[in-house]
Design a protein around this motif. Structure first.
Motif, PDB file in Angstrom:
ATOM      1  N   TYR A  82     -14.411 -10.226  74.867  1.00  0.00           N
ATOM      2  CA  TYR A  82     -13.363 -11.230  74.710  1.00  0.00           C
ATOM      3  C   TYR A  82     -13.382 -11.797  73.297  1.00  0.00           C
ATOM      4  O   TYR A  82     -14.422 -12.247  72.821  1.00  0.00           O
ATOM      5  N   ALA A  83     -12.222 -11.792  72.648  1.00  0.00           N
ATOM      6  CA  ALA A  83     -12.032 -12.535  71.406  1.00  0.00           C
ATOM      7  C   ALA A  83     -11.223 -13.772  71.798  1.00  0.00           C
ATOM      8  O   ALA A  83     -10.223 -13.659  72.511  1.00  0.00           O
ATOM      9  N   ILE A  84     -11.685 -14.932  71.385  1.00  0.00           N
ATOM     10  CA  ILE A  84     -11.065 -16.190  71.798  1.00  0.00           C
ATOM     11  C   ILE A  84     -10.534 -16.930  70.580  1.00  0.00           C
ATOM     12  O   ILE A  84     -11.226 -17.054  69.567  1.00  0.00           O
ATOM     13  N   LEU A  85      -9.318 -17.436  70.705  1.00  0.00           N
ATOM     14  CA  LEU A  85      -8.690 -18.244  69.659  1.00  0.00           C
ATOM     15  C   LEU A  85      -8.054 -19.445  70.355  1.00  0.00           C
ATOM     16  O   LEU A  85      -6.975 -19.347  70.903  1.00  0.00           O
ATOM     17  N   SER A  86      -8.769 -20.564  70.370  1.00  0.00           N
ATOM     18  CA  SER A  86      -8.276 -21.741  71.099  1.00  0.00           C
ATOM     19  C   SER A  86      -7.789 -22.816  70.129  1.00  0.00           C
ATOM     20  O   SER A  86      -8.523 -23.244  69.248  1.00  0.00           O
ATOM     21  N   GLN A  87      -6.526 -23.178  70.293  1.00  0.00           N
ATOM     22  CA  GLN A  87      -5.899 -24.222  69.484  1.00  0.00           C
ATOM     23  C   GLN A  87      -6.002 -23.934  67.984  1.00  0.00           C
ATOM     24  O   GLN A  87      -6.165 -24.844  67.174  1.00  0.00           O
ATOM     25  N   THR A  88      -5.905 -22.662  67.619  1.00  0.00           N
ATOM     26  CA  THR A  88      -6.044 -22.256  66.220  1.00  0.00           C
ATOM     27  C   THR A  88      -4.887 -21.394  65.740  1.00  0.00           C
ATOM     28  O   THR A  88      -4.581 -21.387  64.550  1.00  0.00           O
ATOM     29  N   LEU A  89      -4.228 -20.681  66.625  1.00  0.00           N
ATOM     30  CA  LEU A  89      -3.169 -19.747  66.221  1.00  0.00           C
ATOM     31  C   LEU A  89      -2.135 -20.407  65.324  1.00  0.00           C
ATOM     32  O   LEU A  89      -1.728 -19.846  64.305  1.00  0.00           O
ATOM     33  N   GLN A  90      -1.728 -21.621  65.679  1.00  0.00           N
ATOM     34  CA  GLN A  90      -0.672 -22.315  64.933  1.00  0.00           C
ATOM     35  C   GLN A  90      -1.138 -22.802  63.562  1.00  0.00           C
ATOM     36  O   GLN A  90      -0.330 -23.248  62.763  1.00  0.00           O
ATOM     37  N   THR A  91      -2.434 -22.688  63.276  1.00  0.00           N
ATOM     38  CA  THR A  91      -2.955 -23.114  61.978  1.00  0.00           C
ATOM     39  C   THR A  91      -3.154 -21.942  61.014  1.00  0.00           C
ATOM     40  O   THR A  91      -3.490 -22.151  59.855  1.00  0.00           O
ATOM     41  N   THR A  92      -2.937 -20.724  61.504  1.00  0.00           N
ATOM     42  CA  THR A  92      -3.164 -19.556  60.650  1.00  0.00           C
ATOM     43  C   THR A  92      -1.922 -19.241  59.815  1.00  0.00           C
ATOM     44  O   THR A  92      -0.808 -19.609  60.175  1.00  0.00           O
ATOM     45  N   MET A  93      -2.139 -18.550  58.720  1.00  0.00           N
ATOM     46  CA  MET A  93      -1.033 -18.174  57.841  1.00  0.00           C
ATOM     47  C   MET A  93      -0.137 -17.123  58.491  1.00  0.00           C
ATOM     48  O   MET A  93       1.071 -17.183  58.390  1.00  0.00           O
ATOM     49  N   ARG A  94      -0.744 -16.139  59.143  1.00  0.00           N
ATOM     50  CA  ARG A  94      -0.004 -15.045  59.790  1.00  0.00           C
ATOM     51  C   ARG A  94      -0.482 -14.900  61.228  1.00  0.00           C
ATOM     52  O   ARG A  94      -1.325 -14.046  61.545  1.00  0.00           O
ATOM     53  N   PRO A  95       0.038 -15.715  62.137  1.00  0.00           N
ATOM     54  CA  PRO A  95      -0.388 -15.642  63.540  1.00  0.00           C
ATOM     55  C   PRO A  95      -0.237 -14.253  64.147  1.00  0.00           C
ATOM     56  O   PRO A  95      -1.073 -13.830  64.951  1.00  0.00           O
ATOM     57  N   ASP A  96       0.791 -13.508  63.773  1.00  0.00           N
ATOM     58  CA  ASP A  96       1.000 -12.175  64.317  1.00  0.00           C
ATOM     59  C   ASP A  96      -0.120 -11.226  63.923  1.00  0.00           C
ATOM     60  O   ASP A  96      -0.623 -10.455  64.743  1.00  0.00           O
ATOM     61  N   VAL A  97      -0.568 -11.308  62.682  1.00  0.00           N
ATOM     62  CA  VAL A  97      -1.654 -10.453  62.203  1.00  0.00           C
ATOM     63  C   VAL A  97      -2.976 -10.867  62.858  1.00  0.00           C
ATOM     64  O   VAL A  97      -3.763 -10.012  63.280  1.00  0.00           O
ATOM     65  N   VAL A  98      -3.215 -12.151  62.962  1.00  0.00           N
ATOM     66  CA  VAL A  98      -4.446 -12.644  63.610  1.00  0.00           C
ATOM     67  C   VAL A  98      -4.492 -12.169  65.061  1.00  0.00           C
ATOM     68  O   VAL A  98      -5.539 -11.727  65.551  1.00  0.00           O
ATOM     69  N   LEU A  99      -3.366 -12.228  65.751  1.00  0.00           N
ATOM     70  CA  LEU A  99      -3.307 -11.766  67.134  1.00  0.00           C
ATOM     71  C   LEU A  99      -3.654 -10.281  67.241  1.00  0.00           C
ATOM     72  O   LEU A  99      -4.426  -9.864  68.107  1.00  0.00           O
ATOM     73  N   GLU A 100      -3.114  -9.482  66.346  1.00  0.00           N
ATOM     74  CA  GLU A 100      -3.432  -8.047  66.329  1.00  0.00           C
ATOM     75  C   GLU A 100      -4.924  -7.818  66.080  1.00  0.00           C
ATOM     76  O   GLU A 100      -5.541  -6.949  66.705  1.00  0.00           O
TER      77      GLU A 100
END
Length: 196
Positions: A82-100
């Motif tokens: 599991y890779a977890i990203l909690s309450q952080t996606l909206q703070t990243t420069m490129r959420p789509d790339v981070v998700l990938e």
């Protein structure tokens, strides 16, 4: 289970015991500590804030200082359950790339985020004409780390476009779970479990 923020409690309840976990943007390590102590997980973390890294290390947690926008590329494919990203996606420069990257590193990924289409947010904009400051979004617009305001529907559309499978979704209003019905309007926070 330790006392956890509601979105973290949902994640912790749905991580299989003994899993390998990477918590990206792990903050003070509260979730990692719960997973390590209560579920015997091999929990590792990455955190941008050096003070939080210090708090994690003080708890005996394995955490490195790093930036989700740049440093996830150094992790091997499928290296955790599991890779977890909690309450952080909206703070990243490129959420789509981070998700990938999360789905490259982990067999599954948990992502939680504040829903900027919640009725209180909409009401604040409609009646006051100002960006909302609420209990769960307590920082004024000029100081917030949130640079990409997303909604439940925005996120659903992104994962659909990318061919990402949604294995589970939980919606929170205040500190309690609410139904998926009208989640884009009713939920203050959302938690998604994703896979390829």
């Amino acid at each position: 289970m330790s006392l956890l923020r509601p979105d973290l409690a949902v994640i912790a309840a749905n991580v299989a015991p003994g899993s390998r976990v990477l918590d990206v943007g792990c903050g003070d390590g509260t979730l990692m500590q719960a997973l390590r102590d209560d579920k015997r997980c091999d929990a590792r973390g990455m955190e941008l804030d050096s003070a939080d890294v210090g708090l994690c290390v003080g708890k005996g947690l394995s955490v490195i200082q790093g930036d989700a926008d740049k440093d996830l590329a150094f992790y091997p494919d499928q290296s955790v359950d599991y890779a977890i990203l909690s309450q952080t996606l909206q703070t990243t420069m490129r959420p789509d790339v981070v998700l990938e990257e999360l789905l490259r590193i982990g067999r599954r990924a948990f992502v939680s985020f504040p829903n900027f289409a919640h009725w209180r947010v909409r009401l604040s904009l409609l009646w006051g004409g100002r960006m909302p400051v609420t209990r769960l979004l307590p920082i004024p617009w000029y100081a917030t780390p949130n640079i990409h305001h997303l909604t439940v529907e925005d996120f659903r559309e992104l994962v659909k476009e990318r061919g990402i499978k949604v294995e589970g979704a939980w919606f929170l209003s205040g500190d309690k779970q609410c139904s998926a019905a009208a989640a884009n309007f009713r939920a203050e926070h959302a938690v998604f479990l994703l896979s390829r």
